[in-house]
Scaffold this motif. Structure first.
Motif, PDB file in Angstrom:
ATOM      1  N   CYS A  78       9.670 -28.385  -4.806  1.00  0.00           N
ATOM      2  CA  CYS A  78       8.500 -29.511  -5.241  1.00  0.00           C
ATOM      3  C   CYS A  78       7.461 -29.225  -3.853  1.00  0.00           C
ATOM      4  N   ARG A  79       6.272 -29.977  -4.258  1.00  0.00           N
ATOM      5  CA  ARG A  79       5.394 -30.039  -3.112  1.00  0.00           C
ATOM      6  C   ARG A  79       6.075 -30.954  -1.934  1.00  0.00           C
ATOM      7  N   CYS A  80       6.952 -31.835  -2.450  1.00  0.00           N
ATOM      8  CA  CYS A  80       6.945 -32.670  -1.395  1.00  0.00           C
ATOM      9  C   CYS A  80       8.432 -32.157  -0.514  1.00  0.00           C
ATOM     10  N   GLY A  81       8.857 -30.886  -0.933  1.00  0.00           N
ATOM     11  CA  GLY A  81       9.830 -30.189   0.012  1.00  0.00           C
ATOM     12  C   GLY A  81      11.172 -30.204  -0.714  1.00  0.00           C
ATOM     13  N   GLU A  82      11.408 -30.958  -1.570  1.00  0.00           N
ATOM     14  CA  GLU A  82      12.559 -30.948  -2.472  1.00  0.00           C
ATOM     15  C   GLU A  82      12.942 -29.822  -3.185  1.00  0.00           C
ATOM     16  N   GLU A  83      14.274 -29.149  -2.806  1.00  0.00           N
ATOM     17  CA  GLU A  83      14.766 -28.171  -3.835  1.00  0.00           C
ATOM     18  C   GLU A  83      14.857 -28.509  -5.108  1.00  0.00           C
ATOM     19  N   VAL A  84      14.605 -27.861  -5.994  1.00  0.00           N
ATOM     20  CA  VAL A  84      14.738 -28.294  -7.439  1.00  0.00           C
ATOM     21  C   VAL A  84      15.534 -27.208  -8.395  1.00  0.00           C
ATOM     22  N   THR A  85      16.383 -27.501  -9.190  1.00  0.00           N
ATOM     23  CA  THR A  85      17.152 -26.553  -9.968  1.00  0.00           C
ATOM     24  C   THR A  85      17.192 -27.102 -11.480  1.00  0.00           C
ATOM     25  N   PHE A  86      16.795 -25.926 -12.395  1.00  0.00           N
ATOM     26  CA  PHE A  86      16.636 -26.188 -13.773  1.00  0.00           C
ATOM     27  C   PHE A  86      18.040 -26.281 -14.390  1.00  0.00           C
ATOM     28  N   ASP A  87      18.282 -27.606 -15.459  1.00  0.00           N
ATOM     29  CA  ASP A  87      19.350 -27.451 -16.060  1.00  0.00           C
ATOM     30  C   ASP A  87      18.962 -27.298 -17.918  1.00  0.00           C
ATOM     31  N   PRO A  88      19.372 -26.277 -18.334  1.00  0.00           N
ATOM     32  CA  PRO A  88      18.719 -26.011 -19.731  1.00  0.00           C
ATOM     33  C   PRO A  88      19.380 -27.025 -20.660  1.00  0.00           C
ATOM     34  N   ASP A  89      20.229 -27.675 -20.504  1.00  0.00           N
ATOM     35  CA  ASP A  89      20.987 -28.571 -21.413  1.00  0.00           C
ATOM     36  C   ASP A  89      20.113 -29.948 -21.377  1.00  0.00           C
ATOM     37  N   ARG A  90      19.636 -30.320 -20.090  1.00  0.00           N
ATOM     38  CA  ARG A  90      19.120 -31.576 -19.961  1.00  0.00           C
ATOM     39  C   ARG A  90      17.496 -31.185 -20.112  1.00  0.00           C
ATOM     40  N   GLN A  91      17.359 -30.247 -20.010  1.00  0.00           N
ATOM     41  CA  GLN A  91      15.879 -29.711 -20.071  1.00  0.00           C
ATOM     42  C   GLN A  91      15.156 -30.575 -18.967  1.00  0.00           C
ATOM     43  N   ALA A  92      15.617 -30.344 -17.797  1.00  0.00           N
ATOM     44  CA  ALA A  92      15.046 -30.948 -16.692  1.00  0.00           C
ATOM     45  C   ALA A  92      15.353 -30.540 -15.414  1.00  0.00           C
ATOM     46  N   MET A  93      14.298 -30.849 -14.392  1.00  0.00           N
ATOM     47  CA  MET A  93      14.497 -30.266 -12.974  1.00  0.00           C
ATOM     48  C   MET A  93      15.461 -31.295 -12.081  1.00  0.00           C
ATOM     49  N   LEU A  94      16.523 -30.785 -11.702  1.00  0.00           N
ATOM     50  CA  LEU A  94      17.432 -31.920 -10.788  1.00  0.00           C
ATOM     51  C   LEU A  94      17.329 -31.476  -9.299  1.00  0.00           C
ATOM     52  N   ILE A  95      18.173 -32.380  -8.603  1.00  0.00           N
ATOM     53  CA  ILE A  95      18.237 -32.188  -7.205  1.00  0.00           C
ATOM     54  C   ILE A  95      19.736 -32.135  -6.931  1.00  0.00           C
ATOM     55  N   GLY A  96      20.190 -31.633  -5.868  1.00  0.00           N
ATOM     56  CA  GLY A  96      21.506 -31.573  -5.362  1.00  0.00           C
ATOM     57  C   GLY A  96      22.526 -30.937  -6.216  1.00  0.00           C
ATOM     58  N   MET A  97      21.996 -29.925  -7.165  1.00  0.00           N
ATOM     59  CA  MET A  97      22.975 -29.257  -7.878  1.00  0.00           C
ATOM     60  C   MET A  97      23.291 -27.655  -7.165  1.00  0.00           C
ATOM     61  N   THR A  98      24.272 -27.241  -7.804  1.00  0.00           N
ATOM     62  CA  THR A  98      24.697 -25.835  -7.231  1.00  0.00           C
ATOM     63  C   THR A  98      23.794 -24.973  -7.796  1.00  0.00           C
ATOM     64  N   GLY A  99      23.232 -24.029  -7.030  1.00  0.00           N
ATOM     65  CA  GLY A  99      22.358 -23.058  -7.765  1.00  0.00           C
ATOM     66  C   GLY A  99      22.811 -21.771  -8.030  1.00  0.00           C
ATOM     67  N   CYS A 100      22.227 -20.956  -9.045  1.00  0.00           N
ATOM     68  CA  CYS A 100      22.519 -19.740  -9.278  1.00  0.00           C
ATOM     69  C   CYS A 100      22.942 -18.610  -8.160  1.00  0.00           C
ATOM     70  N   ALA A 101      23.792 -17.999  -8.177  1.00  0.00           N
ATOM     71  CA  ALA A 101      24.120 -16.956  -7.438  1.00  0.00           C
ATOM     72  C   ALA A 101      22.516 -15.958  -7.075  1.00  0.00           C
ATOM     73  N   ASN A 102      22.127 -15.986  -8.186  1.00  0.00           N
ATOM     74  CA  ASN A 102      20.935 -15.078  -7.929  1.00  0.00           C
ATOM     75  C   ASN A 102      19.659 -15.859  -7.407  1.00  0.00           C
ATOM     76  N   ARG A 103      19.637 -16.934  -7.006  1.00  0.00           N
ATOM     77  CA  ARG A 103      18.539 -17.606  -6.582  1.00  0.00           C
ATOM     78  C   ARG A 103      17.994 -16.788  -5.250  1.00  0.00           C
ATOM     79  N   SER A 104      18.445 -16.428  -4.472  1.00  0.00           N
ATOM     80  CA  SER A 104      17.979 -16.003  -2.957  1.00  0.00           C
ATOM     81  C   SER A 104      17.494 -14.444  -3.525  1.00  0.00           C
TER      82      SER A 104
END
Length: 321
Positions: free
Chosen positions: A20-46
């Protein structure tokens, strides 16, 4: 596609964002259809910028479906792989809105072979297609210049990686839906008998391509019922996502979409199609003011609309539970 909000600052976040522009790292959850914080991201993120939640401690739902990645010994394939996976995630997020491949969906999942014509050992022949649940995609088509040249050479009105994904996925969806006798009966009444010789049908088509007329969305759709279905479903997914994206930005006409509209929840297929076409025509007109190609350069005759409505009724797994 929806526009999301940062859980920390409520700033707008778009589907492919990882931060996010505020600097928070976000991760998408396809079941909640929402961007979340503090979640374990996919191994392919980097590696390829995948911003989805890991589901098995390593890969996300989308990346886990990929059983073959392109030859990374050729450096250009890394970016092409990233773009291809991005299109796949977009398509899967759309389908999840109708219940496909969620934890509540007990059906089979597709597997993806993402191959490249350009390998570290030289050029290879890659044929895109679907066979028995395995979808093969040529990642070179993620190159804008390559795709533009092929679209021109083939005389196509539209050619994108997302379009390829939607077309090939449609074949897999048909495989799943064909387990239902009611679907098969309706399918054959509208699209024809899919048991007709596929190879022979394609030979005839390439020798003498059919005209779309009143019943088909493209010339390729005339080749065989399998391709009629795949072309029709790809266009349905284009139109529903186009309308949903317009609604999420507040873009609309006097006829709609209304505020808060959810194209994936609308059970009136003809309403969805009509509003999507009206939005597309309006944007086509705006594009022409900039001398740009039409956003949606297709006409939907009544025969095609009937097929689209049939598809909407059967693709909504959420409505069957």
């Amino acid at each position: 596609m929806q526009i999301f909000r940062c859980p920390t600052c409520s700033e707008k976040i778009y589907f492919n964002n990882t931060t996010c522009r505020c600097g928070e790292e976000v991760t998408f959850d396809p079941d909640r259809q929402a961007m979340l914080i503090g979640m374990t991201g996919c191994a392919n993120r980097s590696k390829i910028g995948c911003n989805w939640v890991a589901e098995n401690g390593q890969f996300c739902r989308s990346c886990a479906m990929t059983v073959t990645v392109p030859d990374l010994g050729n450096p250009e394939n890394i970016e092409l792989w990233a773009r291809t996976e991005g299109a796949k995630r977009w398509m899967l997020a759309n389908l999840a809105r109708w219940g496909w491949f969620t934890p509540d969906d007990p059906g089979a999942r597709p597997m993806f072979r993402l191959l490249s014509e350009h390998t570290s050992a030289g050029d290879a022949n890659v044929i895109m297609g679907h066979a028995d649940g395995v979808i093969t995609i040529n990642v070179v088509e993620a190159s804008d210049s390559v795709r533009s040249e092929r679209r021109e050479n083939l005389g196509e009105l539209y050619r994108t990686m997302l379009g390829h994904m939607r077309h090939e996925m449609a074949h897999f969806l048909q495989l799943r839906l064909a387990e239902d006798a009611v679907f098969l009966e309706g399918f054959r009444a509208l699209f024809g008998d899919e048991r007709a010789d596929y190879g022979e049908a394609l030979k005839k088509h390439y020798a003498s391509p059919g005209q779309p007329g009143e019943r088909f969305i493209t010339s390729y759709a005339t080749a065989h019922p399998h391709e009629d279905w795949a072309e029709t479903i790809a266009h349905l997914l284009h139109l529903v996502d186009l309308l949903d994206s317009a609604a999420s930005t507040g873009l609309g006409l006097p006829s709609g979409p209304p505020e808060g509209y959810d194209a994936y929840a609308d059970d009136d297929a003809q309403n969805v199609i009509t509003m999507a076409v009206e939005i597309a025509i309006a944007i086509n007109h705006v594009n022409r003011a900039m001398d740009l190609p039409d956003l949606y350069p297709f006409v939907l005759p009544s025969g095609v609309r009937e097929k689209l409505a049939f598809a909407v009724d059967h693709l909504k797994l959420n409505n069957s539970r």
